[in-house]
Design a protein around this motif. Structure first.
Motif, PDB file in Angstrom:
ATOM      1  N   ASP E 102     -11.500  16.481   9.713  1.00 22.42           N
ATOM      2  CA  ASP E 102     -12.666  17.006   9.010  1.00 22.42           C
ATOM      3  C   ASP E 102     -12.822  16.449   7.593  1.00 22.42           C
ATOM      4  O   ASP E 102     -13.528  17.029   6.768  1.00 22.42           O
ATOM      5  N   ARG E 103     -12.218  15.312   7.346  1.00 26.29           N
ATOM      6  CA  ARG E 103     -12.513  14.527   6.144  1.00 26.29           C
ATOM      7  C   ARG E 103     -12.920  13.154   6.658  1.00 26.29           C
ATOM      8  O   ARG E 103     -12.074  12.388   7.121  1.00 26.29           O
ATOM      9  N   VAL E 104     -14.182  12.888   6.576  1.00 29.57           N
ATOM     10  CA  VAL E 104     -14.736  11.771   7.334  1.00 29.57           C
ATOM     11  C   VAL E 104     -15.489  10.817   6.413  1.00 29.57           C
ATOM     12  O   VAL E 104     -16.309  11.264   5.600  1.00 29.57           O
ATOM     13  N   VAL E 105     -15.214   9.527   6.555  1.00 32.74           N
ATOM     14  CA  VAL E 105     -15.991   8.502   5.858  1.00 32.74           C
ATOM     15  C   VAL E 105     -16.850   7.764   6.882  1.00 32.74           C
ATOM     16  O   VAL E 105     -16.340   7.275   7.899  1.00 32.74           O
ATOM     17  N   LEU E 106     -18.140   7.716   6.617  1.00 34.98           N
ATOM     18  CA  LEU E 106     -19.072   6.967   7.454  1.00 34.98           C
ATOM     19  C   LEU E 106     -19.183   5.572   6.855  1.00 34.98           C
ATOM     20  O   LEU E 106     -19.762   5.410   5.777  1.00 34.98           O
ATOM     21  N   VAL E 107     -18.622   4.588   7.516  1.00 34.79           N
ATOM     22  CA  VAL E 107     -18.632   3.218   6.971  1.00 34.79           C
ATOM     23  C   VAL E 107     -19.878   2.518   7.502  1.00 34.79           C
ATOM     24  O   VAL E 107     -19.976   2.226   8.697  1.00 34.79           O
ATOM     25  N   ASN E 108     -20.782   2.260   6.595  1.00 36.81           N
ATOM     26  CA  ASN E 108     -22.123   1.865   6.981  1.00 36.81           C
ATOM     27  C   ASN E 108     -22.413   0.412   6.615  1.00 36.81           C
ATOM     28  O   ASN E 108     -22.044  -0.052   5.534  1.00 36.81           O
ATOM     29  N   GLY E 109     -23.141  -0.284   7.504  1.00 41.60           N
ATOM     30  CA  GLY E 109     -23.505  -1.665   7.250  1.00 41.60           C
ATOM     31  C   GLY E 109     -24.997  -1.904   7.100  1.00 41.60           C
ATOM     32  O   GLY E 109     -25.430  -3.046   7.057  1.00 41.60           O
ATOM     33  N   HIS E 110     -25.810  -0.828   7.002  1.00 39.38           N
ATOM     34  CA  HIS E 110     -27.262  -1.009   7.043  1.00 39.38           C
ATOM     35  C   HIS E 110     -27.963  -0.167   5.977  1.00 39.38           C
ATOM     36  O   HIS E 110     -27.816   1.063   5.934  1.00 39.38           O
ATOM     37  N   GLY E 111     -28.765  -0.848   5.174  1.00 40.49           N
ATOM     38  CA  GLY E 111     -29.472  -0.170   4.097  1.00 40.49           C
ATOM     39  C   GLY E 111     -30.386   0.950   4.573  1.00 40.49           C
ATOM     40  O   GLY E 111     -30.504   1.995   3.928  1.00 40.49           O
ATOM     41  N   GLY E 112     -31.022   0.755   5.723  1.00 36.87           N
ATOM     42  CA  GLY E 112     -31.939   1.770   6.233  1.00 36.87           C
ATOM     43  C   GLY E 112     -31.272   3.078   6.602  1.00 36.87           C
ATOM     44  O   GLY E 112     -31.935   4.105   6.738  1.00 36.87           O
ATOM     45  N   ASN E 113     -29.943   3.043   6.761  1.00 38.86           N
ATOM     46  CA  ASN E 113     -29.214   4.271   7.119  1.00 38.86           C
ATOM     47  C   ASN E 113     -28.771   5.088   5.908  1.00 38.86           C
ATOM     48  O   ASN E 113     -28.329   6.236   6.071  1.00 38.86           O
ATOM     49  N   VAL E 114     -28.839   4.505   4.726  1.00 43.50           N
ATOM     50  CA  VAL E 114     -28.171   5.099   3.564  1.00 43.50           C
ATOM     51  C   VAL E 114     -28.631   6.524   3.284  1.00 43.50           C
ATOM     52  O   VAL E 114     -27.817   7.452   3.165  1.00 43.50           O
ATOM     53  N   ASP E 115     -29.933   6.718   3.181  1.00 41.36           N
ATOM     54  CA  ASP E 115     -30.433   8.053   2.839  1.00 41.36           C
ATOM     55  C   ASP E 115     -30.054   9.075   3.911  1.00 41.36           C
ATOM     56  O   ASP E 115     -29.657  10.201   3.602  1.00 41.36           O
ATOM     57  N   ALA E 116     -30.197   8.682   5.149  1.00 41.76           N
ATOM     58  CA  ALA E 116     -29.920   9.612   6.244  1.00 41.76           C
ATOM     59  C   ALA E 116     -28.442  10.003   6.278  1.00 41.76           C
ATOM     60  O   ALA E 116     -28.102  11.160   6.530  1.00 41.76           O
ATOM     61  N   LEU E 117     -27.567   9.057   6.014  1.00 40.73           N
ATOM     62  CA  LEU E 117     -26.138   9.375   6.048  1.00 40.73           C
ATOM     63  C   LEU E 117     -25.771  10.316   4.898  1.00 40.73           C
ATOM     64  O   LEU E 117     -24.937  11.202   5.055  1.00 40.73           O
ATOM     65  N   ARG E 118     -26.395  10.103   3.765  1.00 45.65           N
ATOM     66  CA  ARG E 118     -26.154  11.013   2.643  1.00 45.65           C
ATOM     67  C   ARG E 118     -26.623  12.427   3.020  1.00 45.65           C
ATOM     68  O   ARG E 118     -25.933  13.412   2.723  1.00 45.65           O
ATOM     69  N   GLU E 119     -27.749  12.501   3.672  1.00 43.33           N
ATOM     70  CA  GLU E 119     -28.250  13.822   4.077  1.00 43.33           C
ATOM     71  C   GLU E 119     -27.302  14.497   5.079  1.00 43.33           C
ATOM     72  O   GLU E 119     -27.012  15.688   4.971  1.00 43.33           O
ATOM     73  N   VAL E 120     -26.840  13.720   6.037  1.00 49.95           N
ATOM     74  CA  VAL E 120     -25.888  14.258   7.024  1.00 49.95           C
ATOM     75  C   VAL E 120     -24.614  14.736   6.325  1.00 49.95           C
ATOM     76  O   VAL E 120     -24.087  15.813   6.616  1.00 49.95           O
ATOM     77  N   GLY E 121     -24.136  13.923   5.402  1.00 52.35           N
ATOM     78  CA  GLY E 121     -22.930  14.306   4.680  1.00 52.35           C
ATOM     79  C   GLY E 121     -23.120  15.597   3.904  1.00 52.35           C
ATOM     80  O   GLY E 121     -22.253  16.483   3.904  1.00 52.35           O
ATOM     81  N   GLY E 122     -24.267  15.720   3.274  1.00 53.33           N
ATOM     82  CA  GLY E 122     -24.539  16.933   2.510  1.00 53.33           C
ATOM     83  C   GLY E 122     -24.622  18.161   3.399  1.00 53.33           C
ATOM     84  O   GLY E 122     -24.099  19.231   3.066  1.00 53.33           O
ATOM     85  N   ARG E 123     -25.278  17.999   4.524  1.00 49.97           N
ATOM     86  CA  ARG E 123     -25.467  19.133   5.422  1.00 49.97           C
ATOM     87  C   ARG E 123     -24.112  19.675   5.914  1.00 49.97           C
ATOM     88  O   ARG E 123     -23.843  20.869   5.848  1.00 49.97           O
ATOM     89  N   LEU E 124     -23.275  18.760   6.391  1.00 49.12           N
ATOM     90  CA  LEU E 124     -21.985  19.185   6.937  1.00 49.12           C
ATOM     91  C   LEU E 124     -21.063  19.704   5.836  1.00 49.12           C
ATOM     92  O   LEU E 124     -20.315  20.665   6.034  1.00 49.12           O
ATOM     93  N   THR E 125     -21.096  19.037   4.694  1.00 50.67           N
ATOM     94  CA  THR E 125     -20.193  19.424   3.616  1.00 50.67           C
ATOM     95  C   THR E 125     -20.581  20.771   3.040  1.00 50.67           C
ATOM     96  O   THR E 125     -19.738  21.646   2.825  1.00 50.67           O
ATOM     97  N   ARG E 126     -21.867  20.959   2.768  1.00 51.45           N
ATOM     98  CA  ARG E 126     -22.287  22.229   2.169  1.00 51.45           C
ATOM     99  C   ARG E 126     -22.072  23.405   3.121  1.00 51.45           C
ATOM    100  O   ARG E 126     -21.790  24.515   2.692  1.00 51.45           O
ATOM    101  N   ALA E 127     -22.192  23.131   4.420  1.00 50.96           N
ATOM    102  CA  ALA E 127     -21.971  24.200   5.398  1.00 50.96           C
ATOM    103  C   ALA E 127     -20.490  24.482   5.598  1.00 50.96           C
ATOM    104  O   ALA E 127     -20.125  25.456   6.256  1.00 50.96           O
ATOM    105  N   GLY E 128     -19.633  23.623   5.051  1.00 46.38           N
ATOM    106  CA  GLY E 128     -18.201  23.829   5.207  1.00 46.38           C
ATOM    107  C   GLY E 128     -17.651  23.373   6.546  1.00 46.38           C
ATOM    108  O   GLY E 128     -16.508  23.668   6.889  1.00 46.38           O
ATOM    109  N   ASP E 129     -18.456  22.652   7.311  1.00 45.66           N
ATOM    110  CA  ASP E 129     -17.987  22.182   8.626  1.00 45.66           C
ATOM    111  C   ASP E 129     -17.022  21.005   8.504  1.00 45.66           C
ATOM    112  O   ASP E 129     -16.123  20.835   9.322  1.00 45.66           O
TER     113      ASP E 129
END
Lengths: 245, 245, 245, 245, 245, 245
Positions: E102-129
């Motif tokens: 439950d400590r996860v790094v999303l290793v990303n290679g695409h600029g178009g994914n950046v905003d979405a991955l940040r949003e996903v990270g925020g959602r899971l992190t703030r929820a405590g999942d």
């Protein structure tokens, strides 16, 4: 033309396809600046931008609640989820496009909205429903932009220019003392924080005293001019989609 | 306490669980009344209700775009889908409840929002997230309520009292001439129309001349008093859910 | 033509665009009336309405579970969320429209469904997929409608006429004793209750003894006639959407 | 106990956690069998299964519209999307579980529902909300199951036993003539067809004459017995979820 | 530990809470670089980062299709909507967290994914999942980052180092000739383009010849080191959420 | 043509409408077989099938995480919800169709994906967006299919042929000892289990020793041939939808 005070017959008689939707957030801005900072600034710059173009522009009411869960530890902060924000803004814009106001600038005052507004703009534009771009005022003020922070020099300065009564001058020292130097906690170019309260005690980032009313006026003029240029560009742009390669 | 102008530290120091969210719509109100009628009236009555109670009440910014697709044939009308409206209002309210402001009155100025606000209130209340009730001002003015219409005597009268410059007096005759007597087209107690343009040429329902500023004042006082009574009742109510039978 | 018993070849040979979908709820109706009251009454009136028109009408099976979470404290009450109910009804209706049965009356027996059915009708009608109106029988019986309640005079009376064995006559006294006089708990024209168990001990509202079989027959005749008139109006209505103003 | 005719007080007095929800479809079954075949058969077998167990079982009303878009070319066929069907069934079941009826068998009469019901059962069971399994009668009749088809020997036979008036005997020859031998069009074990009309002219698959009333009775007895055994197994099963490995 | 080749018993025996999910895109990268560029580079850097830490790290399979509709005019580009991408990544990550990773790094290679991955990270992190941060390699290579482009010096250089056979050297001239100097079309700091084909003829941005294998190696080393530092920081971070202010 | 290594210009020059998307799962396959079994096998058979046809076929990257919550008790198992899986696969396929590759075979290696892929295929095909069929290799190997299990003879045999190093031969005995004979727990033809851990101690079903490399080769050849036949049939099929009856 301000939709709030206009009648539908006034709107009917317009000859334009340009519209502006101010978008803000109601969220903490430190002990010295109001929760409505992002709405107030977005509205002021939207109106100033409209005044500077020699075109009719439909001006929608401001959307007051945005993506601000990262400030949830600070009382009074309001927010909706990213999904709901995108839907609300996107559908409101689509209703303008329904009447032919299908070149739309979203004048934004909040950093947390930036990604979502870009996504909304892409969705509507690629689908051919409307041509929509977001304009975030503090990203359009040249070198000032580097000092953004939160409740920091830019926002404090702009409000000192626009609405000086809303800045609690007697709390500026406290704002500085409990604020952070920069936004986030960074390792390897990654911001490891998801809540502002992880890195700022009182919600402030940057020094509010670096933003006096004079700087605020400069920001206002610069942002309004930038918006006016954008409106011209949006009005003139060929918005047809490219052909398959 | 108005969230737009307050700071988070001001909000932190409040001792209350009461909040108000004004909810309106930006939509046609005939040739004589502004598109923002439903927001302006909701805000005015919200503020007046708050003034009349001896309690602290958190006052959120008004939500300006509602459920108004039925007016889509009239330029300038904005709307979002029912789903999006419910989500936007519901999540905004939930963010207030997050801070402990979990007894919330939605002060509404638009008939098209009524069902959705009731649904939102039920969802949040039954889930135990907050206790939320909608208050629609024109349904709370006693016998006046029967004359509601659209851009008709009640809304015109109230605006003549609150914002007389926004009523185009020189178009009142046109408003009457092109308006309808009643809302909808009815057979067997069923309204067969889904678009206002099916039964009103210019968007007006009811005679705007039946609503002068004096009647507007009476409506204003009545609605504000009714809201104040509701705030008291909401503050005092046992909001625990009943037991299984 | 009843879809449940017809074959597809029978349906193919019809020349009509009219359809009816009965919609009910399976929920408490006091100690004396069955959980299926709202389905049974909707079906009976749907069939009677169809008999009274000289047109072919496609009759769909009844949708038995509706929006009834407000009765959740009473065992046996079933419900789905508002979203799911709207989708289920809306898509079922759209499948009828796919075959050309695109003038549809939703014959409803449950108050909790009213708002959702109107929303479904608006969505399909405005999109041009079908013309759809809800008809709630107890809102279409003239002055009787004022006595509606829940498991009260109207529903009890109608079932005494239609299915007398389903009314437990030996529990009528208990039903009266534990029932409420009116629906909800009201302050400033706002119903402050979201669960029926907040204001009725046994789920009853209104006096079931005010509804004997004779009154039930009158309700039945009145509602069936009203539905027949509505079917005629739906069949003849110009359902094209109005032009932009 | 049939929820449609029971009162909530009757349900309150039950001591059981077992429930049955019949699930069908309203869709073409050839020129000789009714559109309601899948509901009628599901209900009959549900009731027969309940009679054969010495336990109280709550019997919900049948859900009449399922996943049947593959029959959309045949007039009268109704359907909803897979998503909506899953939500409707799942939430209806959850409302039963709310009252403690949390061991639920979905008695199904339609092949197109099978996958969705399994998904619903998995979702509720894994979440611990209820233990839910689907039972599709024609998959539980031993070697008969191989002859299933559509409007073929099994369904025709079962209806000849249960509701002989609903089988149009004078159209059996036409049903055979225009029917297909097997379901689908297969290459490499893949069914390449997504619409029944791709492989059957009149909607029939299999020979309806291979299913007389006697075979129907046998099917009925076999399915009812199988359901009774399943009810016993569901009542006795340890439904706790396994531990992590 | 690579999940693709490990067995569940191998995974069971791990003592770590760290995981990496590579995320890429299958989209045009000019005439000279493969559609899989963003996946190949993300995987290579993910693996190199893992090697450089003295900790166990669970390595998930790469997610190969991302947010790339902006390249839709170029054949072979695949994409999913932002909503679906967020859900897919978020739920896949949640399944890792279910097992304690439950400590996860999303290793990303695409600029178009950046905003979405940040949003996903925020959602899971703030929820405590889970605690989840995205790492986009080309944003973590110091001053090189300024040269990013698309199929430009950085990506071309990195692939020349990692997979030289996949760079079509004989098309480099064409790539340069048809490419653009910068990403987007800018007015007032706003990118007015939503499709890459609005500003690049062949999909290239930046000069691929500015990225030789040596520079590629430098990028690789820099990004892998940065990722290793991030993994350490993620492993050691206090991920509890801040308290209310 | 493999999209991962091809350039967009290569893809542009293709003349085909055929595409393949391998779909797998990352989930437990017993102590002896890798978590990636379903992806590895799907990819191998996809590639072999493509080689056996004399047509151009676009080969998308494999989708590595599927519907596998039923294996959640076994560490390392990844999954997404059914809804998200359907959306991800469906939208990825739609992006291929956007370029004209609109006859698509989903080559699947996981039983848990079967129903969802069929649903996705139906949705896209009936809407006319693309013609899409799923091919699950272990359902297309004739009588072998009866021995499927999980980590049993078929999967173990196929991997012994394809990737022998990934089978832990020293754990085969343990795999057999802790495995189950059959999939599920059955009463009245209903599988009462929703988690694999309800019936298998170590995740294995079937005897892995019944699948040696020779059998694996036979499976491989059989499945690849079957896929090749399917590709031919998909390429030649009239995919227009049938007319109304």
């Amino acid at each position: 033309m301000d939709l709030t005070t206009a009648t539908w017959t006034d709107v009917r008689d317009l000859e334009t396809d340009l519209a502006i939707v101010p978008v803000g957030s109601t969220e903490q801005h430190g002990p010295h600046a109001p929760l409505g900072t992002d709405v107030l600034t977005a509205e002021a710059i939207a109106d100033a931008g409209i005044e500077r173009v020699d075109r009719e522009v439909v001006r929608a009411p401001a959307i007051p609640v945005g993506i601000a869960e990262e400030h949830r530890q600070f009382p009074g902060t309001m927010w909706v989820s990213e999904d709901t924000f995108r839907d609300y803004v996107g559908e409101a814009v689509a209703s303008l496009a329904h009447h032919g106001f299908d070149r739309v600038v979203l004048v934004n005052g909040h950093g947390g909205n930036v990604d979502a507004l870009r996504e909304v703009g892409g969705r509507l534009t690629r689908a051919g429903d409307a041509y929509v771009v977001p304009f975030t005022w503090f990203a359009a003020v040249g070198e000032h932009s580097d000092d953004m922070g939160h409740g920091g020099p830019l926002e404090t300065g702009l409000l000192r220019h626009l609405e000086p009564a809303l800045i609690r001058e007697d709390r500026i020292e406290a704002a500085r003392a409990g604020g952070a130097d920069g936004w986030g906690e960074w390792t390897s170019y990654v911001n490891m924080a998801y809540d502002a309260a992880e890195f700022t005690e009182n919600g402030v980032v940057g020094d509010p005293d670096d933003g006096d009313a004079k700087r605020g006026e400069e920001l206002f003029e610069g942002a309004a001019d930038a918006l006016a240029r954008l409106l011209e560009a949006v009005a003139e742009r060929d918005v047809s989609r490219p052909e398959r390669r």
